[in-house]
Write a protein that holds these residues in place. Structure first.
Motif, PDB file in Angstrom:
ATOM      1  N   ASP A 107      11.877  11.795   8.479  1.00  0.00           N
ATOM      2  CA  ASP A 107      12.339  12.493   9.679  1.00  0.00           C
ATOM      3  C   ASP A 107      11.838  13.935   9.587  1.00  0.00           C
ATOM      4  OD1 ASP A 107      13.552  13.717  11.783  1.00  0.00           O
ATOM      5  OD2 ASP A 107      15.575  12.991  11.343  1.00  0.00           O
ATOM      6  N   PRO A 108      10.707  14.248  10.227  1.00  0.00           N
ATOM      7  CA  PRO A 108      10.112  15.576  10.093  1.00  0.00           C
ATOM      8  C   PRO A 108      10.973  16.712  10.637  1.00  0.00           C
ATOM      9  CG  PRO A 108       8.645  14.055  11.278  1.00  0.00           C
ATOM     10  CD  PRO A 108       9.977  13.398  11.149  1.00  0.00           C
ATOM     11  N   ARG A 109      12.022  16.353  11.386  1.00  0.00           N
ATOM     12  CA  ARG A 109      12.917  17.399  11.907  1.00  0.00           C
ATOM     13  C   ARG A 109      13.761  17.992  10.788  1.00  0.00           C
ATOM     14  NH1 ARG A 109      15.843  13.815  16.336  1.00  0.00           N
ATOM     15  NH2 ARG A 109      15.813  12.472  14.486  1.00  0.00           N
ATOM     16  N   LYS A 110      13.846  17.276   9.671  1.00  0.00           N
ATOM     17  CA  LYS A 110      14.615  17.756   8.521  1.00  0.00           C
ATOM     18  C   LYS A 110      13.658  18.388   7.513  1.00  0.00           C
ATOM     19  CE  LYS A 110      18.169  14.226   9.125  1.00  0.00           C
ATOM     20  NZ  LYS A 110      18.817  13.027   8.554  1.00  0.00           N
ATOM     21  N   ALA A 111      13.961  19.613   7.118  1.00  0.00           N
ATOM     22  CA  ALA A 111      13.069  20.367   6.228  1.00  0.00           C
ATOM     23  C   ALA A 111      12.803  19.640   4.922  1.00  0.00           C
ATOM     24  CB  ALA A 111      13.658  21.746   5.950  1.00  0.00           C
TER      25      ALA A 111
ATOM     26  N   MET B 103       9.849  16.979   5.283  1.00  0.00           N
ATOM     27  CA  MET B 103       8.536  17.393   5.777  1.00  0.00           C
ATOM     28  C   MET B 103       7.469  17.014   4.750  1.00  0.00           C
ATOM     29  SD  MET B 103       6.366  18.696   7.816  1.00  0.00           S
ATOM     30  CE  MET B 103       7.490  19.147   9.139  1.00  0.00           C
ATOM     31  N   VAL B 104       6.392  16.408   5.206  1.00  0.00           N
ATOM     32  CA  VAL B 104       5.286  16.038   4.316  1.00  0.00           C
ATOM     33  C   VAL B 104       4.056  16.830   4.746  1.00  0.00           C
ATOM     34  CG1 VAL B 104       3.811  14.186   3.452  1.00  0.00           C
ATOM     35  CG2 VAL B 104       6.216  13.717   3.984  1.00  0.00           C
ATOM     36  N   ARG B 105       3.611  17.683   3.847  1.00  0.00           N
ATOM     37  CA  ARG B 105       2.426  18.501   4.116  1.00  0.00           C
ATOM     38  C   ARG B 105       1.668  18.668   2.806  1.00  0.00           C
ATOM     39  NH1 ARG B 105       1.895  24.078   7.529  1.00  0.00           N
ATOM     40  NH2 ARG B 105      -0.346  24.262   7.316  1.00  0.00           N
ATOM     41  N   GLY B 106       0.355  18.606   2.855  1.00  0.00           N
ATOM     42  CA  GLY B 106      -0.385  18.742   1.609  1.00  0.00           C
ATOM     43  C   GLY B 106      -1.870  18.946   1.805  1.00  0.00           C
ATOM     44  N   ILE B 107      -2.572  18.880   0.696  1.00  0.00           N
ATOM     45  CA  ILE B 107      -4.016  19.118   0.651  1.00  0.00           C
ATOM     46  C   ILE B 107      -4.662  17.963  -0.092  1.00  0.00           C
ATOM     47  CG2 ILE B 107      -5.817  20.645  -0.242  1.00  0.00           C
ATOM     48  CD1 ILE B 107      -3.658  22.890  -0.243  1.00  0.00           C
ATOM     49  N   ALA B 108      -5.782  17.496   0.429  1.00  0.00           N
ATOM     50  CA  ALA B 108      -6.577  16.487  -0.277  1.00  0.00           C
ATOM     51  C   ALA B 108      -8.025  16.953  -0.294  1.00  0.00           C
ATOM     52  CB  ALA B 108      -6.465  15.121   0.405  1.00  0.00           C
ATOM     53  N   THR B 109      -8.688  16.730  -1.403  1.00  0.00           N
ATOM     54  CA  THR B 109     -10.113  17.030  -1.488  1.00  0.00           C
ATOM     55  C   THR B 109     -10.869  15.708  -1.472  1.00  0.00           C
ATOM     56  OG1 THR B 109      -9.715  19.048  -2.755  1.00  0.00           O
ATOM     57  CG2 THR B 109     -11.937  18.143  -2.827  1.00  0.00           C
ATOM     58  N   LEU B 110     -11.551  15.448  -0.362  1.00  0.00           N
ATOM     59  CA  LEU B 110     -12.261  14.181  -0.206  1.00  0.00           C
ATOM     60  C   LEU B 110     -13.452  14.152  -1.158  1.00  0.00           C
ATOM     61  CD1 LEU B 110     -12.268  13.811   3.685  1.00  0.00           C
ATOM     62  CD2 LEU B 110     -10.512  13.135   2.049  1.00  0.00           C
TER      63      LEU B 110
ATOM     64  N   VAL C 138       2.630  16.032   8.585  1.00  0.00           N
ATOM     65  CA  VAL C 138       3.236  14.993   9.406  1.00  0.00           C
ATOM     66  C   VAL C 138       3.637  15.592  10.754  1.00  0.00           C
ATOM     67  CG1 VAL C 138       5.590  15.357   8.534  1.00  0.00           C
ATOM     68  CG2 VAL C 138       4.922  13.103   9.371  1.00  0.00           C
ATOM     69  N   ASP C 139       3.375  14.862  11.839  1.00  0.00           N
ATOM     70  CA  ASP C 139       3.734  15.386  13.159  1.00  0.00           C
ATOM     71  C   ASP C 139       5.175  15.000  13.503  1.00  0.00           C
ATOM     72  OD1 ASP C 139       3.761  12.754  14.118  1.00  0.00           O
ATOM     73  OD2 ASP C 139       1.830  12.913  15.147  1.00  0.00           O
ATOM     74  N   LYS C 140       5.618  15.387  14.684  1.00  0.00           N
ATOM     75  CA  LYS C 140       7.028  15.180  15.038  1.00  0.00           C
ATOM     76  C   LYS C 140       7.392  13.703  15.177  1.00  0.00           C
ATOM     77  CE  LYS C 140       6.083  15.989  19.966  1.00  0.00           C
ATOM     78  NZ  LYS C 140       6.375  16.867  21.122  1.00  0.00           N
ATOM     79  N   SER C 141       6.360  12.845  15.265  1.00  0.00           N
ATOM     80  CA  SER C 141       6.610  11.410  15.342  1.00  0.00           C
ATOM     81  C   SER C 141       6.584  10.743  13.971  1.00  0.00           C
ATOM     82  CB  SER C 141       5.557  10.740  16.242  1.00  0.00           C
ATOM     83  OG  SER C 141       5.561  11.287  17.536  1.00  0.00           O
TER      84      SER C 141
ATOM     85  N   LEU D 172       3.558  12.866  -2.526  1.00  0.00           N
ATOM     86  CA  LEU D 172       4.354  13.864  -1.812  1.00  0.00           C
ATOM     87  C   LEU D 172       5.623  13.280  -1.184  1.00  0.00           C
ATOM     88  CD1 LEU D 172       1.452  15.756   0.021  1.00  0.00           C
ATOM     89  CD2 LEU D 172       2.771  16.591  -1.926  1.00  0.00           C
ATOM     90  N   LYS D 173       5.949  12.031  -1.517  1.00  0.00           N
ATOM     91  CA  LYS D 173       7.133  11.405  -0.911  1.00  0.00           C
ATOM     92  C   LYS D 173       8.386  12.241  -1.184  1.00  0.00           C
ATOM     93  CE  LYS D 173       9.992   7.252  -0.803  1.00  0.00           C
ATOM     94  NZ  LYS D 173      10.225   5.901  -1.329  1.00  0.00           N
ATOM     95  N   PRO D 174       9.063  12.682  -0.127  1.00  0.00           N
ATOM     96  CA  PRO D 174      10.281  13.493  -0.321  1.00  0.00           C
ATOM     97  C   PRO D 174      11.387  12.646  -0.948  1.00  0.00           C
ATOM     98  CG  PRO D 174       9.456  13.621   1.957  1.00  0.00           C
ATOM     99  CD  PRO D 174       8.756  12.491   1.298  1.00  0.00           C
ATOM    100  N   SER D 175      12.147  13.243  -1.840  1.00  0.00           N
ATOM    101  CA  SER D 175      13.246  12.515  -2.482  1.00  0.00           C
ATOM    102  C   SER D 175      14.314  12.130  -1.456  1.00  0.00           C
ATOM    103  CB  SER D 175      13.859  13.354  -3.598  1.00  0.00           C
ATOM    104  OG  SER D 175      14.312  14.609  -3.090  1.00  0.00           O
ATOM    105  N   ALA D 176      14.366  12.881  -0.345  1.00  0.00           N
ATOM    106  CA  ALA D 176      15.376  12.599   0.687  1.00  0.00           C
ATOM    107  C   ALA D 176      14.976  11.440   1.592  1.00  0.00           C
ATOM    108  CB  ALA D 176      15.607  13.852   1.538  1.00  0.00           C
ATOM    109  N   ALA D 177      13.709  10.999   1.523  1.00  0.00           N
ATOM    110  CA  ALA D 177      13.248   9.898   2.362  1.00  0.00           C
ATOM    111  C   ALA D 177      13.723   8.570   1.787  1.00  0.00           C
ATOM    112  CB  ALA D 177      11.729   9.918   2.472  1.00  0.00           C
ATOM    113  N   LYS D 178      14.414   7.804   2.579  1.00  0.00           N
ATOM    114  CA  LYS D 178      14.951   6.522   2.131  1.00  0.00           C
ATOM    115  C   LYS D 178      14.224   5.377   2.834  1.00  0.00           C
ATOM    116  CE  LYS D 178      17.916   8.892  -0.235  1.00  0.00           C
ATOM    117  NZ  LYS D 178      17.672   9.096  -1.686  1.00  0.00           N
ATOM    118  N   GLY D 179      14.253   4.202   2.211  1.00  0.00           N
ATOM    119  CA  GLY D 179      13.624   3.038   2.823  1.00  0.00           C
ATOM    120  C   GLY D 179      12.118   3.042   2.641  1.00  0.00           C
ATOM    121  N   THR D 180      11.424   2.348   3.530  1.00  0.00           N
ATOM    122  CA  THR D 180       9.967   2.204   3.435  1.00  0.00           C
ATOM    123  C   THR D 180       9.284   3.530   3.733  1.00  0.00           C
ATOM    124  OG1 THR D 180      10.135  -0.107   4.140  1.00  0.00           O
ATOM    125  CG2 THR D 180       7.962   0.931   4.294  1.00  0.00           C
ATOM    126  N   TYR D 181       8.437   3.979   2.827  1.00  0.00           N
ATOM    127  CA  TYR D 181       7.735   5.259   3.017  1.00  0.00           C
ATOM    128  C   TYR D 181       6.499   5.068   3.893  1.00  0.00           C
ATOM    129  CZ  TYR D 181       5.506   9.724   1.659  1.00  0.00           C
ATOM    130  OH  TYR D 181       4.914  10.964   1.654  1.00  0.00           O
TER     131      TYR D 181
END
Length: 232
Positions: free
Chosen positions: A51-55, A58-65, A165-168, A199-208
């Protein structure tokens, strides 16, 4: 529903309805179903169980392809004169401060990435109204607010991407071009997915990873079997 063109019908015919594919198979298939005359981008869309509305979700990061994006990345470095030569030597397309701040205030945003230093954030921070909606605002978390401007330019020119992650609850990322060999598309996409997994948030429950799709510009999306992806 809009009518499909002849090429679009051919592309859809190569996809089995309701089937999910391995990431490796999708990397090859996306090349087959792309009919554009230009070198289309290959994108990955990941729907996450957050739920990106909850701080704290929020999933945000960097990847080097490992194989870069295949795109020409236009980089603006907003810095004081003491950092200008470093930025130019690293390949920045635009370097300066006050003149570019004024241009951006006037609506100019013809760049892909903006890098700045902490010392300049007082001036750059005022541009949030223009840069924010275009995802161009420098951010320390994405490595675009740094004193090492040369390294930052080299990184983004070499295939470093940042995602959010966007608002959806969806992350969109480009993982190459259709002209890439399938193996390189696969390895770029795998790198993004493995970074997001860590980067999976510890607060995220269920299927990531709720769903993953790979597509190219104007092609149908290819559904990925998440269990087939190593390390997620």
């Amino acid at each position: 529903m809009a009518k499909l063109t002849k090429n679009q019908k051919k592309a859809h015919a190569k996809l089995e309805s309701g089937k999910t594919y391995s990431l490796k198979d999708a990397a090859a298939l996306v090349k087959e179903i792309t009919t554009t005359k230009f070198d289309a981008s290959v994108d990955i869309d990941i729907s996450l169980g957050v739920d990106p509305r909850k701080a704290n979700q929020m999933v945000r990061g960097i990847a080097t392809l490992p194989h870069g994006t295949g795109k020409t990345v236009r980089v603006l470095v907003l810095c004081n004169p003491d950092k200008e030569e470093e930025a130019k030597a690293a390949g920045a397309d635009f370097v300066g401060l006050d003149e570019y701040v004024a241009k951006i205030e006037g609506g100019w945003t013809d760049v892909d990435i903006i890098i700045t230093t902490p010392a300049c954030m007082a001036k750059v921070g005022k541009l949030g109204r223009v840069l924010g909606p275009r995802n161009l605002m420098p951010n320390p978390k994405s490595g675009t607010v740094t004193n090492e401007v040369g390294k930052a330019v080299t990184d983004v020119k070499g295939g470093k991407i940042d995602f959010k992650v966007d608002k959806s609850g969806i992350i969109h990322a480009s993982v190459g071009k259709v002209s890439f060999p399938a193996e390189k598309i696969y390895e770029n996409a795998l790198e993004v997915l493995q970074v997001i997994s860590k980067l999976k948030p510890s607060a995220a429950k269920g299927t990531y990873f709720k769903s993953i799709h790979v597509s190219s510009t104007m092609s149908p999306g290819i559904a990925i079997e998440t269990k087939s992806v190593a390390g997620i």
